[in-house]
Design an enzyme around this catalytic site. Structure first.
Site, PDB file in Angstrom:
ATOM      1  CG  ASN A  50      31.420   5.160   9.847  1.00 11.57           C
ATOM      2  OD1 ASN A  50      31.853   4.281  10.590  1.00 11.57           O
ATOM      3  ND2 ASN A  50      31.645   5.170   8.549  1.00 11.57           N
ATOM      4  CG  HIS A  69      28.913  10.615   9.242  1.00 14.20           C
ATOM      5  ND1 HIS A  69      30.268  10.769   9.111  1.00 14.20           N
ATOM      6  CD2 HIS A  69      28.579   9.673   8.339  1.00 14.20           C
ATOM      7  CE1 HIS A  69      30.724   9.964   8.183  1.00 14.20           C
ATOM      8  NE2 HIS A  69      29.723   9.293   7.688  1.00 14.20           N
ATOM      9  CB  CYS A  79      25.049  16.591   8.489  1.00 11.27           C
ATOM     10  SG  CYS A  79      23.430  17.028   9.120  1.00 11.27           S
TER      11      CYS A  79
END
Length: 420
Positions: free
Chosen positions: A318, A320, A355
């Site tokens: 995904n 991240h 993040c």
């Protein structure tokens, strides 16, 4: 009578007169003919022929100055040997070669089956040997086995907390796949894929009772339930496959996020219709820790680790950073004195934002009180904060530590020189 007639049809049997004449003693030189070893009529050798063979036997030829012997004498002895009578039994084919060939084939096949036999010697490895997992009971619980590998253990000679957390995540994904809900992304259902929705974790509580060692086999059970109006709760129970002893218990809360806008989203009714049949009506496996996780600042943190950068391998599909990586980052700022003398017994994690690969992070840790009674033997509690360099919060956390068993402390020590 019938058997003898059938036998005589295929194998000729000598008559009684011939048998009687064969039994009568005759001189070797008597009779115009005699039988050889193979039953072929051999002509009597004349005296001159005998003299010729003898002469040839006496004349030893030379090849390049080296004498070469002949086998004429041995052949004469073979021709003069008495022949065995032709009977029904000595006319049967020799079956020993066929039996030897069949035995060789069976032995070779048995060896091949032994070489490709995947079943291990240990009985506990037979359960879910391929690690695929399976639905349990009423089809709402899912179970998967994991064998602790040598590269998954840490300095304490036990599995690391990151290893156990990866087992939880793998089991969750395989649960969704076994239910036919895994299409794209981490657990995205068909309707979620159409709407560009993905699951993200917002809170997780973990209690570790013991850490497995190398070659231990753990069983991970997981199930899902509803959490409020727009959330999903997923629980795990990890136990030792051989003893049944609990290894870890964990509970988590998940919400949906639009992977294009990166904003949280409500659960659409179409998605709820997909996942609703798999929800269980069950209390969380861990009582919720309702205590607020305090925010740390530079002046309240005891230890700060700066300059943490995600690597390409830290990103999931995904795009991240995987949530398990956050756990390793918050432990980067934990004091080495605690890591050497204590083991992680529990943690409460609150995820605030995702993040990316270009982020630069800071890890802050504050050592709180030594347990409820203030003694080091009662354990240590720490507060954690993972943030961007800009100050934006990524995750807050609280960890509990207990003293390591005395046996583990004795086993620890520097590795011998030359080990890698």
């Amino acid at each position: 009578m019938v058997a003898s007639m059938a036998t005589s049809a295929f194998f000729p049997v000598p008559s009684s007169s011939s048998v009687a004449s064969a039994k009568a003693p005759k001189p070797i030189s008597e009779g115009p003919e005699r039988l050889g070893i193979r039953g072929i009529v051999a002509k009597p050798a004349s005296q001159s022929g005998a003299m010729e063979v003898k002469a040839q036997a006496q004349a030893i030829p030379k090849v390049n100055g080296t004498k070469v012997g002949l086998k004429a004498e041995a052949q004469t002895v073979e021709d003069d040997a008495p022949s065995a009578p032709r009977t029904f039994y000595n006319q049967l084919p020799d079956w020993s070669f066929l039996f030897a060939a069949i035995t060789t084939i069976f032995l070779a096949a048995e060896k091949q089956f032994t070489l490709i036999d995947w079943k291990p010697r240990r009985p506990d490895m037979l359960a879910d040997a391929f690690g695929l997992g399976k639905m349990m009971q009423d089809g709402l619980d899912f179970r998967q086995n994991f064998s602790i590998r040598s590269y998954e253990i840490g300095a304490d000679r036990t599995a690391s907390i990151e290893t156990l957390m990866n087992h939880l995540q793998e089991t969750a994904l395989n649960h969704a796949r076994s239910a036919g809900l895994l299409v794209d992304g981490f657990g995205s259902t068909p309707e979620m894929t159409k709407k560009n929705l993905i699951w993200v974790v917002t809170k997780m509580q973990v209690l570790v009772e013991r850490y497995p060692s190398w070659e231990d086999v753990v069983e991970v059970d997981t199930w899902v339930a509803s959490s409020g109006k727009n959330g999903m709760r997923r629980d795990w129970h990890v136990h030792d496959h051989r003893t049944g002893q609990t290894v870890l218990r964990a509970t988590s809360v998940w919400v949906m996020m639009n992977k294009l806008t990166r904003r949280l989203s409500k659960i659409p009714e179409e998605v709820r219709a997909e996942i609703g049949p798999y929800f269980v009506d069950r209390d969380p496996i861990i009582d919720e820790d309702s205590r607020k996780v305090q925010k740390l600042e530079d002046n309240t943190a005891d230890f700060i680790k700066r300059g943490l950068n995600p690597r390409w391998g830290d990103l999931d599909i995904n795009q991240h950073v995987n949530n398990v990586k956050y756990i390793g980052w918050i432990l980067e700022s934990a004091p080495i004195s605690i890591l050497e003398s204590h083991e992680l017994a529990g943690m409460t994690l609150e995820y605030r934002r995702e993040c990316g690969r270009d982020s630069v992070l800071q890890s802050l840790t504050a050592v709180s009180n030594h347990g409820s009674d203030g003694s080091p033997e009662a354990g240590i509690e720490c507060q954690h904060l993972l943030r961007l360099e800009s100050g934006a919060e990524i995750m807050r956390g609280r960890t509990k530590w207990r003293p390591k068993p005395a046996q583990d402390l004795q086993n620890m020590g520097p590795l011998p020189a030359g080990n890698t």
